[in-house]
Design a protein around this motif. Structure first.
Motif, short mmCIF file in Angstrom:
data_model
loop_
_atom_site.label_atom_id
_atom_site.label_comp_id
_atom_site.label_asym_id
_atom_site.label_seq_id
_atom_site.Cartn_x
_atom_site.Cartn_y
_atom_site.Cartn_z
N PRO A 151 0.84 -1.20 0.00
CA PRO A 151 0.00 0.00 0.00
C PRO A 151 0.88 1.25 0.00
O PRO A 151 1.83 1.34 0.78
N PRO A 152 0.61 2.21 -0.87
CA PRO A 152 1.47 3.39 -0.98
C PRO A 152 1.38 4.37 0.19
O PRO A 152 2.26 5.20 0.37
N ASP A 153 0.31 4.28 0.98
CA ASP A 153 0.18 5.13 2.16
C ASP A 153 -0.76 4.45 3.14
O ASP A 153 -1.12 3.28 2.95
N ALA A 154 -1.16 5.16 4.18
CA ALA A 154 -1.94 4.54 5.25
C ALA A 154 -3.45 4.75 5.12
O ALA A 154 -4.19 4.50 6.07
N LEU A 155 -3.93 5.17 3.96
CA LEU A 155 -5.36 5.36 3.79
C LEU A 155 -6.11 4.04 3.98
O LEU A 155 -5.70 3.00 3.43
N PRO A 156 -7.21 4.03 4.73
CA PRO A 156 -8.01 2.81 4.87
C PRO A 156 -8.72 2.48 3.57
O PRO A 156 -8.93 3.35 2.72
N PRO A 157 -9.10 1.21 3.39
CA PRO A 157 -9.66 0.78 2.09
C PRO A 157 -10.90 1.53 1.64
O PRO A 157 -11.08 1.78 0.45
N ALA A 158 -11.76 1.90 2.58
CA ALA A 158 -12.99 2.62 2.18
C ALA A 158 -12.65 3.95 1.53
O ALA A 158 -13.28 4.35 0.54
N MET A 159 -11.65 4.66 2.07
CA MET A 159 -11.26 5.93 1.48
C MET A 159 -10.54 5.73 0.15
O MET A 159 -10.69 6.53 -0.77
N VAL A 160 -9.79 4.64 0.05
CA VAL A 160 -9.08 4.34 -1.21
C VAL A 160 -10.08 4.07 -2.33
O VAL A 160 -9.99 4.66 -3.42
N GLY A 161 -11.03 3.17 -2.07
CA GLY A 161 -12.02 2.85 -3.09
C GLY A 161 -12.84 4.06 -3.51
O GLY A 161 -13.14 4.25 -4.68
N SER A 162 -13.16 4.91 -2.54
CA SER A 162 -13.95 6.11 -2.83
C SER A 162 -13.14 7.16 -3.58
O SER A 162 -13.69 7.91 -4.40
N LEU A 163 -11.85 7.22 -3.31
CA LEU A 163 -10.98 8.18 -4.00
C LEU A 163 -10.83 7.80 -5.47
O LEU A 163 -10.90 8.67 -6.35
N ILE A 164 -10.65 6.53 -5.74
CA ILE A 164 -10.38 6.09 -7.12
C ILE A 164 -11.55 6.41 -8.04
O ILE A 164 -11.37 6.97 -9.13
N ASP A 165 -12.77 6.04 -7.63
CA ASP A 165 -13.92 6.28 -8.53
C ASP A 165 -14.78 7.46 -8.09
O ASP A 165 -15.84 7.70 -8.66
N GLU A 166 -14.36 8.17 -7.05
CA GLU A 166 -15.01 9.40 -6.59
C GLU A 166 -16.47 9.17 -6.18
O GLU A 166 -17.34 10.02 -6.37
N LYS A 167 -16.72 8.01 -5.58
CA LYS A 167 -18.03 7.72 -4.99
C LYS A 167 -17.86 6.60 -3.98
O LYS A 167 -16.92 5.80 -4.08
N VAL A 168 -18.75 6.54 -3.00
CA VAL A 168 -18.68 5.54 -1.95
C VAL A 168 -19.67 4.43 -2.26
O VAL A 168 -20.89 4.62 -2.18
N ASP A 169 -19.14 3.28 -2.67
CA ASP A 169 -19.97 2.13 -2.99
C ASP A 169 -20.18 1.25 -1.76
O ASP A 169 -19.49 1.39 -0.75
N MET A 170 -21.10 0.30 -1.86
CA MET A 170 -21.32 -0.63 -0.75
C MET A 170 -20.08 -1.46 -0.48
O MET A 170 -19.82 -1.85 0.66
N GLN A 171 -19.29 -1.75 -1.51
CA GLN A 171 -18.07 -2.52 -1.29
C GLN A 171 -17.08 -1.74 -0.42
O GLN A 171 -16.32 -2.33 0.35
#
Length: 289
Positions: A48-68
């Motif tokens: 992992p390139p930094d300490a961001l938790p997975p929920a923030m990572v997934g939301s950052l990549i596609d710019e929305k918060v999914d159920m996953q």
């Protein structure tokens, strides 16, 4: 005079047909694109390139918060020692450990409160309807964290809503012009459809563009590119890792695989390796042979 008005309306309509959608493209190019990267990111990275938790990572990549992304938080908190999961014949039970949550992010603390609601244990069945109402609030908290830490300039959904509202206004303008232009054109009333269609085409372009108008900051763009490289590593884990001698990868990175939408292939890959251990926070239903 009527002919001159007719030609003028046709010329204006043609210009609007071209300028309207092109203007929307220009709007995206100047206001909706992510900043250009100033570094070269490799195709994959193994950590992992930094300490961001997975929920923030997934939301950052596609710019929305999914159920996953929401689900990945549960697994991530379990991995970090805040939750235990136990499977029985027909249900799952979540148990809150005695680990203090002082060091957790705001959305993670809210997640634990929404799951357990003051109790130490909760069954999955008991959460079936009550937890659903908490999801919008969790989504907002995750986005707020990304904005506050400089990964996003503002809430992506507010950007989408703003451009969608603009598209609705242009569409309304096109429909309303049917009546006003009809009076103005007189004998050329039949030509009213051309400027109206041009406005509708512009509105449709805005509706489509609204989904793509949110953008990241320079910091967010760089972080997202690195996380996509880590996603490529997990996606092609068979090629990049020695699974027989890397049995800790499964437990460490499962939550990220969930956030990336790779959980099925990730679990399937590691289930084929005899050295993959069951995570210490998961108690499976005992089976008899």
């Amino acid at each position: 005079r009527d002919d001159a008005i007719g030609l003028g309306v046709l010329a204006f309509s043609l210009l609007l047909f071209v300028v309207g959608p092109l203007g929307v493209v220009l709007l995206w190019y100047t206001r909706g694109r992510d900043p250009q990267l100033g570094i070269v990111v490799p195709d994959y990275i193994t950590e992992p390139p930094d300490a961001l938790p997975p929920a923030m990572v997934g939301s950052l990549i596609d710019e929305k918060v999914d159920m996953q992304d929401i689900l990945s938080t549960l697994v991530d908190l379990a991995h970090r020692g805040y939750v235990l999961m136990e499977e029985d014949k027909k249900n799952y039970t979540f148990t809150r450990t005695d680990k203090q949550d002082n060091d957790l992010r705001d959305f993670e603390q809210a997640f634990l409160k929404d799951i357990f609601r003051g109790e130490n244990t909760r069954s999955l069945n008991s959460l079936q309807y009550k937890f659903a109402g908490k999801i919008p609030g969790l989504r907002n908290r995750i986005i707020e964290e990304l904005v506050n830490e400089g990964y996003l300039p503002r809430s992506p959904q507010s950007v989408r809503n703003g451009y969608t509202a603009l598209a609705v206004f242009v569409l309304f303008l096109g429909i309303a012009s049917l009546f006003f232009l009809g009076v103005f054109l007189g004998n050329n009333m039949g030509l009213v459809c051309f400027p109206v269609l041009a406005l509708i085409a512009t509105a449709i372009a805005l509706f489509i563009a609204a989904r793509h108008m949110p953008k990241k900051t320079a910091k967010g763009t760089e972080a997202a590119a690195k996380w996509v490289a880590f996603k490529n590593y997990l996606k092609n884990i068979k090629e990049y890792a020695d699974l027989e001698n890397s049995n800790d990868i499964f437990e460490r990175y499962l939550s990220y695989a969930i956030a990336f939408g790779l959980e099925r292939s990730f679990i399937s890959t590691f289930s084929q390796s005899p050295t993959t251990a069951i995570p210490p926070w998961y108690i499976p239903y005992p089976t008899t042979h």
